[in-house]
Enzyme design. Structure first.
Site, PDB file in Angstrom:
ATOM      1  N   LYS A   1     -13.027  -0.237   5.699  1.00 58.47           N
ATOM      2  CA  LYS A   1     -13.451  -1.134   4.626  1.00 58.47           C
ATOM      3  C   LYS A   1     -14.473  -2.153   5.112  1.00 58.47           C
ATOM      4  CE  LYS A   1     -10.427   0.412   1.544  1.00 58.47           C
ATOM      5  NZ  LYS A   1     -10.817   1.076   0.296  1.00 58.47           N
TER       6      LYS A   1
ATOM      7  N   TRP B   1       0.850  -1.192   0.000  1.00 57.49           N
ATOM      8  CA  TRP B   1       0.000   0.000   0.000  1.00 57.49           C
ATOM      9  C   TRP B   1       0.883   1.239   0.000  1.00 57.49           C
ATOM     10  CZ3 TRP B   1      -1.985   2.728   4.778  1.00 57.49           C
ATOM     11  CH2 TRP B   1      -3.014   3.631   4.473  1.00 57.49           C
TER      12      TRP B   1
ATOM     13  N   ASP C   1      -0.550  -5.009   9.645  1.00 59.05           N
ATOM     14  CA  ASP C   1      -1.539  -4.089   9.090  1.00 59.05           C
ATOM     15  C   ASP C   1      -2.810  -4.888   8.798  1.00 59.05           C
ATOM     16  OD1 ASP C   1      -2.980  -2.143   7.810  1.00 59.05           O
ATOM     17  OD2 ASP C   1      -1.421  -1.612   6.374  1.00 59.05           O
TER      18      ASP C   1
END
Length: 280
Positions: free
Chosen positions: A252, A134, A216
């Site tokens: 999300k 990312w 993460d």
């Protein structure tokens, strides 16, 4: 002359620039494939029914107020987030070896984690991130003084799969005590995750080299459809006695994009150590 005349203009990240172009495009049949977000059949934003239900319950609860929270955030939330990740019967939780802070989504959790590493981590200041990863990982690390952005092999374009050998080789060659950012599940951007056996090998290398993992966790439930299965990589590190940080996002998985809901969970060796770290 302005005090800020030397500030250079910075272009929008590509994904946001493209999203802005979508908004300005008058074409009636346009489709936005830039930002991953829930949409209905008409391409309009869609709020999960469970989120609407929860909001209605909160609005009707007269016992709630808008008082200031503690520095760590809403404890009922951080406690629930920690149980969700580590498990209801987690040994780490039962031994009071986990502390959590409410953050501005997963990005905020990562920012706090990287800041903590930069200021207080006594080991190697190299922070390893998968290649690819990312984009914000590099952006945040590069802005911190005293830390070094590094990459480890992850994706093999020849097989279009995960390169375990390359990853383990790079982590073996890293300085002892380096910081390693791992995608707990649903790797961004490849979507390719290690198997359970491969995670065991990764943990073995990290233990041997005394690396400090930062996991993460932006897509809990997206990889398998099951929270416990997607959190298995994190629980593996907990079971093997690691100290580590989890950076958790609810943007999300709950469609709470503008709410900026996140949590940073720090798992340490002792409760006293965690209290000191939390106060930092």
């Amino acid at each position: 002359m302005s005090h800020f005349s030397e500030v250079n203009y910075v272009d929008l990240p590509a994904v946001f620039a493209l999203s802005a172009r979508y908004t300005d495009d008058p074409h009636p049949d346009k489709v936005n494939l830039t930002v991953g977000a829930y949409r209905n059949e008409a391409g309009k934003p869609w709020v999960l029914p469970v989120v609407k239900k929860a909001e209605s319950m909160l609005a009707a609860d007269d016992t709630l107020n808008k008082e200031y929270l503690s520095m760590g955030g809403l404890q009922s939330f951080t406690d629930a987030a920690t149980r969700l990740v580590l498990g209801e019967n987690s040994k780490v939780i039962n031994e009071d070896r986990a502390v959590a802070l409410q953050t501005l989504s997963g990005t905020g959790a990562l920012h706090v984690a990287f800041q903590f590493i930069a200021q207080f981590y006594p080991g190697c200041k190299d922070i390893y991130v998968s290649n690819p990863s990312w984009g914000n990982h590099k952006l945040m690390i590069d802005r911190l003084p005293g830390v070094n952005f590094k990459q480890y092999t992850y994706y093999d374009p020849k097989t279009m799969g995960f390169d375990l050998e390359g990853m383990c080789r790079d982590l073996e060659q890293a300085h002892d005590g380096s910081v390693v950012v791992l995608h707990a599940c649903a790797h961004n951007p490849t979507g390719i995750d290690p198997t359970k056996e491969q995670w065991l090998k990764i943990a073995e290398v990290c233990k041997k080299k005394n690396h400090f993992p930062i996991l993460d966790l932006a897509y809990l439930g997206y990889a398998s459809g099951n929270f416990d299965q997607d959190a298995a990589s994190i629980r593996l590190f907990a079971d093997r006695g690691f100290e580590f940080i989890v950076c958790q996002s609810f943007a999300k998985i709950m469609g709470l994009y503008c709410e900026r809901i996140g949590c940073m969970i720090f798992v340490g060796q002792t409760a006293r150590l965690l209290t000191s770290a939390c106060h930092r």
